[in-house]
Design an enzyme around this catalytic site. Structure first.
Site, PDB file in Angstrom:
ATOM      1  N   GLU A 170      26.165  55.464  -9.170  1.00  0.00           N
ATOM      2  CA  GLU A 170      25.134  56.230  -9.958  1.00  0.00           C
ATOM      3  C   GLU A 170      24.108  55.265 -10.574  1.00  0.00           C
ATOM      4  O   GLU A 170      24.270  54.053 -10.841  1.00  0.00           O
ATOM      5  CB  GLU A 170      25.816  57.151 -11.078  1.00  0.00           C
ATOM      6  CG  GLU A 170      26.734  56.437 -11.842  1.00  0.00           C
ATOM      7  CD  GLU A 170      26.413  54.958 -12.607  1.00  0.00           C
ATOM      8  OE1 GLU A 170      25.138  54.952 -13.232  1.00  0.00           O
ATOM      9  OE2 GLU A 170      27.140  54.103 -12.569  1.00  0.00           O
ATOM     10  N   GLU A 314      26.287  51.563 -10.462  1.00  0.00           N
ATOM     11  CA  GLU A 314      25.691  51.704  -9.240  1.00  0.00           C
ATOM     12  C   GLU A 314      26.711  51.656  -8.089  1.00  0.00           C
ATOM     13  O   GLU A 314      26.534  51.804  -7.003  1.00  0.00           O
ATOM     14  CB  GLU A 314      25.018  50.317  -8.878  1.00  0.00           C
ATOM     15  CG  GLU A 314      23.676  49.823  -9.613  1.00  0.00           C
ATOM     16  CD  GLU A 314      23.278  48.722  -9.484  1.00  0.00           C
ATOM     17  OE1 GLU A 314      23.434  47.989  -8.263  1.00  0.00           O
ATOM     18  OE2 GLU A 314      21.980  48.357  -9.996  1.00  0.00           O
TER      19      GLU A 314
END
Lengths: 350, 350
Positions: A170, A314
């Site tokens: 994310e 991430e």
């Protein structure tokens, strides 16, 4: 039902355990990798699992509360980092290339117009991101349901291409704050114990974040037993909702789910309330340095594979742990047994 | 001097740290990988390190004390496992293949005649392994020096082929016992806190091992400040001595050393007493489940990359951690900087 997940099969447990125990090593000597091999075999219903190429789904979205100062970075960093992913320069790009993971970048609601881009999946729920949860719920019930549905669809589409392993990542300035609010509410942990420095707040910034999130919780005034769907709508964000939907979609297709750090695990807390069996499909990859991670892992009875002190998100924790997951399948498939290698066994005097 | 090692260079520390800090991530967000990138850059004296193919050196030897019952497995398992390595069926073979590590198997003193074998390096110090340390020193000073010298030569030969990363593994029934005796003596830790179940002793077996090792320590009657070379000769084994020599040889050539679990770390305790700077070149890969590992890591101020509850040896902990080491070099070489990616920085209000 669109969001139900079946528990994993237990008919092969004894056969898998026997195969693991006959490998040329002391009983249990491969530790967590043995548990993981058992889980992978159960999910795939085989003694010889095949993992194939892992798929990393990175969902990005903006948070209305970001402008109130829950992060030390300006909100523009969300779209700038998405551009970095598309250009191949971020940490997740480097680790995905190194470990041969296919990267999919999804715009779940970034407050930026990327135009038409071949390598970006446009799944925008709103062109401006979520609303500010200090003043009102971050998203409407319709937006939330659309995000869950879209996440599920994306996972199904990736599964249609033959994928069996799904990792989640994310990006969203302010999303450790949303994850803290969700984690506190869904695990019953005091909010203060779920709030950390995120991308690098100093002491003053941390105090400010604590005050803001306490205000948000007071405004929302959710009961202790509030439904996960209500919690999600109150605090967002769109990337968290879409990840929760994608986790359910991937589990519905019998995928192995690689769970990254604090924000992805907050999404799992939501997914697991909607479809409890999704937990069976999860490999916990990294122990996030955010303080709320402890409450999450306890609630999910999870033991992550690595703890490198990462606080990046991430999907990097999942990308880094992927070779260890492959090792679990590899030893199950490739190691010799005591019989095949002609090796003497442990003696009774042991 | 044949066994001296130079400390690593510190002239690039500031430049390396600056390069790490300008990457598109919050400061310090890659945790242990950042420390590792700094170390690798210092060892190779460059801002752009290249690791190449890792070399796994697995040393095998037999221990005279094995027949007294310090292991639940019969001594024959040492040579049988060497055959398993040569046939490609052991855990270390699987993980080396998966992670593209080149495997070298070295006979440092296995009590077995393997004949001429293309894929086995014959460096036998004795055709029968070490002597039983319950009755007498495991090896003579001449044997010990030959083993150290041979290990150093092997590392130099591998370095001559262009290798820059050296991992160490071992096989030897009874070698957790020798490692426990060495660890206790060199770290000043009570023997009882260094003795574990090794390859899987039950409670009775563990009691027996404790009693035997106490007898060995009493017989050797080494002073608290005994030289590491004397400790090594007393307790063995040849694989531990040869690993210590190889570590020094690899460090002399500016190699990065991947340190596996309990037995390999015992060899490092010896190497580090002979040439203290060898520590600078070490990456600690796995936190062994053996109780004595705690004392070792404390003595070496080491923080291993992973802890999967492994208790297998063979170098498996190092082989599994190798992709993480590669990730450290990869982010340093490949990630974009804030400037190159055009990303906004943390705000002062932070």
């Amino acid at each position: 039902m669109p969001f139900t997940v079946s528990s994993i099969d237990d008919s092969l447990v004894a056969a898998l355990q026997h195969k693991i125990d006959r490998k040329t090593k002391p009983l249990g000597a491969l530790g967590l990798l043995e548990k993981l091999a058992l889980q992978v075999g159960r999910i795939q219903k085989t003694l010889s699992p095949e993992l194939g190429e892992a798929q990393m789904l990175v969902f990005a979205a903006d948070h209305g509360a970001a402008k109130a100062g829950v992060s030390p970075f300006p909100q523009d960093v969300t779209w700038q980092m998405v551009e970095n992913y598309l250009a191949g320069g971020a940490a997740i790009n480097v680790f995905a290339r190194q470990n041969k993971i296919r990267l999919h970048v999804i715009d779940a609601g970034v407050a930026h117009d990327f135009g038409e881009r071949d390598t970006l999946i446009n799944a925008k729920i709103s062109p401006t991101g979520t609303r500010n949860y200090l003043d009102e719920p971050a998203m409407s019930a319709a937006e939330r349901d659309a995000a869950l549905q879209k996440g599920r669809e994306i996972a199904h589409r990736v599964a249609d291409s033959g994928a069996r392993v799904f990792a989640f990542g994310e990006m969203g300035i302010g999303n450790t704050a949303a994850a803290a609010l969700i984690t506190s509410q869904l695990t019953g942990t005091p909010l203060i114990d779920c709030i950390g420095r995120g991308a690098g707040l100093d002491d003053r910034g941390l105090e400010h974040k604590r005050a803001l999130l306490q205000r948000a919780a007071t405004r929302a005034a959710l009961p202790a037993d509030a439904a996960a769907l209500d919690v999600l709508a109150e605090f967002g964000g769109f990337e968290i909702a879409m990840i929760a939907g994608a986790m359910i979609g991937a589990a519905q297709r019998g995928g192995l789910l690689l769970i990254d750090g604090f924000i992805v695990t907050a999404a799992l807390l939501v997914a697991e309330r909607i479809a409890p069996a999704v937990r069976d499909y999860c490999v916990f990859c990294h122990h996030s340095a955010e303080p709320g991670a402890r409450a999450q892992l306890k609630a999910l009875a999870a033991e992550p594979l690595i703890d490198l002190g990462l606080r990046l998100g991430e999907g990097t924790g999942a990308a880094l742990a992927w070779p260890l997951v492959q090792s679990a399948a590899a030893f199950l498939n490739e190691m010799a047994s005591f019989e095949s290698a002609g090796i003497s066994e442990k003696e009774a005097r042991g």
